[in-house]
Structure formats: C-alpha cells, structure tokens
Design an enzyme around this catalytic site. Structure first.
Site, PDB file in Angstrom:
ATOM      1  N   CYS A   1      74.116  90.873  51.929  1.00 43.67           N
ATOM      2  CA  CYS A   1      74.707  89.562  51.657  1.00 43.67           C
ATOM      3  C   CYS A   1      76.160  89.684  51.226  1.00 43.67           C
ATOM      4  CB  CYS A   1      73.903  88.835  50.577  1.00 43.67           C
ATOM      5  SG  CYS A   1      74.634  87.267  50.075  1.00 43.67           S
TER       6      CYS A   1
ATOM      7  N   GLY B   1      70.255  81.433  65.868  1.00 45.32           N
ATOM      8  CA  GLY B   1      69.844  81.172  64.490  1.00 45.32           C
ATOM      9  C   GLY B   1      71.051  80.987  63.591  1.00 45.32           C
TER      10      GLY B   1
ATOM     11  N   GLY C   1      74.057  83.479  64.203  1.00 45.72           N
ATOM     12  CA  GLY C   1      74.684  83.210  65.487  1.00 45.72           C
ATOM     13  C   GLY C   1      75.514  81.944  65.479  1.00 45.72           C
TER      14      GLY C   1
ATOM     15  N   GLU D   1      76.809  80.313  62.853  1.00 49.52           N
ATOM     16  CA  GLU D   1      77.969  80.420  61.956  1.00 49.52           C
ATOM     17  C   GLU D   1      79.093  81.214  62.607  1.00 49.52           C
ATOM     18  OE1 GLU D   1      75.847  80.022  57.559  1.00 49.52           O
ATOM     19  OE2 GLU D   1      76.805  81.907  58.125  1.00 49.52           O
TER      20      GLU D   1
ATOM     21  N   ARG E   1      66.611  89.782  61.336  1.00 47.08           N
ATOM     22  CA  ARG E   1      66.629  91.047  60.624  1.00 47.08           C
ATOM     23  C   ARG E   1      65.199  91.507  60.353  1.00 47.08           C
ATOM     24  NH1 ARG E   1      71.713  92.202  58.813  1.00 47.08           N
ATOM     25  NH2 ARG E   1      70.923  93.741  57.340  1.00 47.08           N
TER      26      ARG E   1
ATOM     27  N   HIS F   1      80.379  57.486  41.993  1.00 49.71           N
ATOM     28  CA  HIS F   1      80.951  56.843  43.179  1.00 49.71           C
ATOM     29  C   HIS F   1      82.468  56.978  43.159  1.00 49.71           C
ATOM     30  CE1 HIS F   1      81.539  53.936  46.415  1.00 49.71           C
ATOM     31  NE2 HIS F   1      82.478  53.380  45.642  1.00 49.71           N
TER      32      HIS F   1
END
Length: 583
Positions: A166, A304, A307, A309, A389, A557
């Site tokens: 990561c 997925g 891919g 990203e 993976r 808001h």
C-alpha cells in the site's frame, strides 16, 4: 565556533521527533533560515531551519532516528571546522512497553535489542519475544505497535521496506499520481470557469513525477520506521519464515523465538498463463509506478480498482488507454449502477473499454506489443497486468496451515488452524484493503497478547480514486434485493449546491435500505469527495443508525455530504430537494 542543531520542541506535549530526511549533506553551505531537515512529530511533519549561516559540518543522527527534544542532532560551523562529539549519539527510543511497574524507564542495557551470538545464528536474548510479526505492511506494523502498547516484547521481520504494498507500491504512490491527473483536469477546465490562461501548453516530466512520488513514500516509510522504533519494536531485515517448531528464521540464518506469531506477509500481483505474458513490455502495478516514459498507447489488462485508477492517470498524462476486462462490466465487484457510470465517465475521457473480452496471447513485434483477444487484435507500447493480487505465502512454506482458495483460513479472532499463530491482512484474503488490514492487525495483536477480541468486517468501505471518486459500503442493490424487501434513495450531485459551485456536478449517491425497519444496507457514491463521504455512511451503519434517524441529522450547508442525507431521505420518500414524484 560550531553551533549545535537540536531537535526542537514543537509543542508542549512533544517529547521526541523522528528525522524524516536531511535536506542538506555534510559539507553543504547553509544560509540562516534555510531548511536543514524534515522531522515527524506525533502531530505533524515540519522543517527545521538553520539558526545561523555556515556549513553543515556534522550529522549525528540519520534518517529514521527517533531523538528526544533538545538533543543535539548535528552541527553548523565554518568549513573544515572540527567539533568534539561524544562517541555515541544518544537516541531516545523508549515506549510504554519499556516502563516498569513503578513507571520508571528500565536501564537501556536491560532493554537493548537482542544481538545474535556470533556463529550460532540464534538470538542472544534468552527471553523469547511475546510476539513476532512477519511482514511490515498495514497489518504487520499496526500489529507490532498494538502488541507493544499492550506491554509485549515485540519483533517485526520485513524483507523489503516497512509500509508494505500500500505505502510503497500501491495506495500512496497511485494517489500521488492521481493528484497530478486532477491538476491537469483543472487546467483543462479553467476556461469554463472564466480563468483564461495565456497558454495551456505543458509538458510531463516523468523523472520529476517519479521523484515526487518517491519523496512522499520515503516520508511515510520513515514515519512508520520511527513509530516502530518509538514503541521499542525490534525490526529484522530479511525473509521471515515459520519453522515446524513455531520459531521464526530470518533469511534462513538467524532464529527468533516467540510465544505468538502473527503472519502479515501481504500479497503479490496475480499473473495469468497466457503466451507472451513474460514480455518485458508487460508491467505489473508494482513496476508501472517507476516508469520514466509515457507510453503512447497503454493497454490495461483488468478493469478492477487498480486498472481503472491507472487508466485515469495515464490518460491524463497523454497516453491512449485501452482497458481489457473479461467480465461484462468495469469494477464487477461494485454496484452495477456504479459500474455503468464508470464506463460512461471512461468513454467521456476517451478511454477505450473492452468488457466481456478474453485475452488469448501477447507477442512483441518491432518494439511493440500485439495483444490478441477473442474480439480482435490491438497494438500497444506497454501493457499493465492488473487482474488482482494473491496472498504471499512464502512465510509458511514449511507449515501445514489450513488454506481456503490459496489464502490462510482464520476465524474472527484472526486465529489460524495452528495454535499460537495468527494471520492478518491480505494473507487471509478476507478484505484485501489496507484499512481492513489495519483493523485485522490490531485484533490479531490483542488476541496474541491474551485479549478476547473479534473483527467485524461487514462495514468496510471500498474506495476508487477516479475522477469523480467512488465510495461503497455494505450490500450492492443486487445482493440486497436477493435477501430483503428494499427501498432505494438517490440524490444527484447535479442538485447539490457545493458540487455545482465546484464544477463537480457529475455523479450521485445511492442508498439501499430495508423497507421494514429502515436499516441501511448499502451506500454507493460516485462523485466529489466520495472516498471521504463514505466514511460517514460506514460509521452510521456500524452503529446501526436507521435511515429514519439519519434523515433527521442536520448537515452543514453547502457541503457535498448533504447529498448523502438527501439520498437517505429519498429512500423514505422524504427528500426535500427533489422534485415531487408523479402520482
């Protein structure tokens, strides 16, 4: 006369800092006020500036060292000046786990890291570790720190760099690249907002892009190393393996004894046996992030998360991009409505998507890659293999642990089929996401230290950092409809004030509830800040807050998150800012 550089006290509670990196080398000339080094405190990263003009004549503490505040970390002086330096620089490296019952730190000698006996390959420390963790990724380093917090004597074995896939080759590097894509998209849309640039010409410097990515990664890996050191976790560099008698070897040379073992070896890119897949033009997600040139045409095998990203990134950088996906839609694990919108966005960005397509073979020809599929042939400069993976089981080659589809079988306590051995993160395959691994690592460590904890992975959010982003938690519409009598609420970002003001009106929030009780079963967001917004949904769902209660919560808001509240209200037919449905 030489001037000491000290670790600053950047806050009343600060007791130590980690050196992330030196911005100057010994012998460099430094001006007063110029940054010398970057440090990590418990709250923030900050730069330490030179207090005087001079030459950096000595660095006492290196990157990754944890140093007490006010301690000397280096010296500034005249070029060539000599300075008397103690033989050993003092590094503060004590944790709660190193405190005695009376609250006083034990002598450094008593808590020194174990030193191997010369020639024996066995730890010289006669007392075994309470916990040895194999793998320093999200599950591993968190498990090590948690075990230390609970008073354990802890060691961690890591074959590469702490932080895991990561941090080093996945989440963080790709998000660094995606920020570049976001900047480029902002430039393209500036004129639509009345910002008229004299020129929109630009070039992509991949050397610089890779360097920035590496700098971000290094900052974070140094931070993780500093955290481990601050908690007194002994880190061994090498391949960790568990022996049949439940000991841990490092590179087959050194043996570590432990009362409990936590397996956190992570995962590695999955490969498929297709002729030509061994070509050097075929890259994995590990390798493409160090690419120094932009492919004219990039083929991505797998539609997925990874891919999609990286398709977003390289399309923004100027590559022609083709996604080849065997399933009949992009992101097949996500809600079907999200998948459909992702395909529309990809088409809008001129990314070619080939779904329901089977790869047959690859071959190199004249420096290009010919890709044969059951729907024809295409040519690319490079291909990215991103089909998922698989668990990295190197650490348990000698064990007879029970596996399920190539992953270690565990229960909710992260216990494996072998007593005293736990597995957390990608190795057990329950959720191959870093944030899920964090929690699994904590639970494994707590139980290894004698606690009784379980992990609930029902409300783990999934995020896809495209433009716009995607965030999902809970059941898809298809899965929910199969089990419940459901109601669905939707709210478009095209009706959200903050989104329109930001020029980000594409996308929607979709909420699925159980019609009988109002339980929120699933939330799916495609739009601005979706990866942030989904955390609110996950939190409320984990606390079993009903749609009726959420619809009454006052949201700020204008904010993007109002769209979530409106979608929840719509599931109850109470949405104020949506046209009245026709009877």
């Amino acid at each position: 006369m030489a001037t000491a550089i000290i670790m600053p006290k950047a806050g009343m509670a600060m007791e130590e800092g980690t050196i992330v990196k030196w911005l100057k080398a010994e012998g460099d000339k430094v001006e007063q006020g110029e940054p010398l080094l970057e440090i990590l405190t418990d709250k923030v990263n900050m730069e330490v500036e030179a207090q005087v003009t001079g030459t950096l004549i000595k660095i006492l503490h290196q990157e990754g060292d944890v140093v007490s505040v006010t301690k000397t970390i280096g010296y500034l002086g005249a070029a060539g000046e000599k300075v008397d330096i103690p033989e050993k620089a003092e590094v503060q490296n004590k944790s709660e786990a190193q405190l005695t019952a009376k609250g006083k730190a034990e002598p450094d000698e008593a808590k020194a890291a174990p030193v191997p006996h010369e020639g024996t390959g066995v730890s010289a420390d006669s007392e075994p570790y309470d916990v040895v963790v194999i793998g320093g990724g999200p599950a591993g380093y968190v498990a090590a720190i948690k075990a230390s917090q609970l008073g354990g004597k802890v060691a961690l074995v890591e074959k590469d760099i702490v932080g895991g896939t990561c941090l080093n080759r996945g989440c963080i590097p790709t998000k660094t690249y995606l920020k570049n894509a976001e900047i480029l998209e902002t430039i393209h849309h500036a004129a639509q907002r009345g910002i008229l640039l004299s020129s929109t010409d630009y070039t992509i410097d991949m050397d610089k892009i890779v360097a920035v990515k590496n700098d971000v990664v290094k900052t974070l890996t140094n931070g993780v190393a500093g955290l481990l050191r601050s908690y007194g976790v002994k880190t061994y560099k090498g391949v960790g393996k568990v022996t049949k008698d439940k000991k841990v070897t490092v590179d087959g040379k050194e043996t570590i004894e432990a009362r409990k073992i936590i397996l956190a070896g992570g995962s590695k890119p999955s490969r498929i046996k297709i002729p030509g897949m061994e070509s050097s033009l075929v890259l994995t997600s590990d390798e493409i992030l160090d690419l120094k040139e932009i492919p004219e045409h990039l083929a991505i095998i797998g539609g997925g998360v990874i891919g999609i990203e990286l398709a977003t990134v390289f399309r923004a950088y100027g590559s022609q991009v083709t996604i080849i996906e065997m399933e009949n839609r992009l992101a097949p694990m996500m809600d079907q409505e999200i998948s459909g919108e992702l395909a529309r966005v990809a088409e809008e960005k001129h990314i070619k998507v080939m779904t329901g397509t089977k790869l047959e073979k690859l071959q190199e020809k004249n420096g290009k890659l010919l890709i044969n599929t059951d729907k024809g042939e295409l040519q690319a400069d490079k291909a990215l293999l991103s089909i998922g993976r698989v668990a990295d089981l190197e650490a348990i080659e000698d064990l007879d642990l029970e596996l399920v589809r190539g992953k270690i079988k565990v229960n909710d306590k992260m216990e494996t089929s072998m007593e005293g051995i736990y597995a957390a993160g990608d190795m057990n395959g329950k959720w191959m996401l870093a944030h899920a691994a964090f929690k699994m690592g904590e639970v494994a460590a707590a139980n290894a230290m004698g606690k009784e904890e379980k992990v609930n992975l029902a409300y783990v959010p999934s995020c896809l950092y495209t433009m716009p982003e995607v965030g999902s938690v809970g059941l898809t519409e298809e899965a929910a409809r199969a089990k419940y009598d459901i109601a669905i609420g939707r709210f478009s970002f095209g009706a959200n004030g903050r989104a329109l003001a930001s020029g980000e009106g594409a996308g929607f929030v979709k909420v699925i509830i159980d019609r009988k009780y109002g339980e929120i079963l699933g939330v799916h967001i495609l739009g601005p800040a979706a990866a942030e917004m989904i955390n609110e949904a996950a939190s409320l769902m984990s606390m079993e807050i009903t749609a009726h209660e959420v619809s009454e919560i006052i949201h700020g808001h204008p904010t993007f998150s109002e769209a979530f509240m409106e979608a929840v209200a719509d599931s109850l037919k109470k949405c104020i800012h949506k046209l009245r449905p026709s009877s």
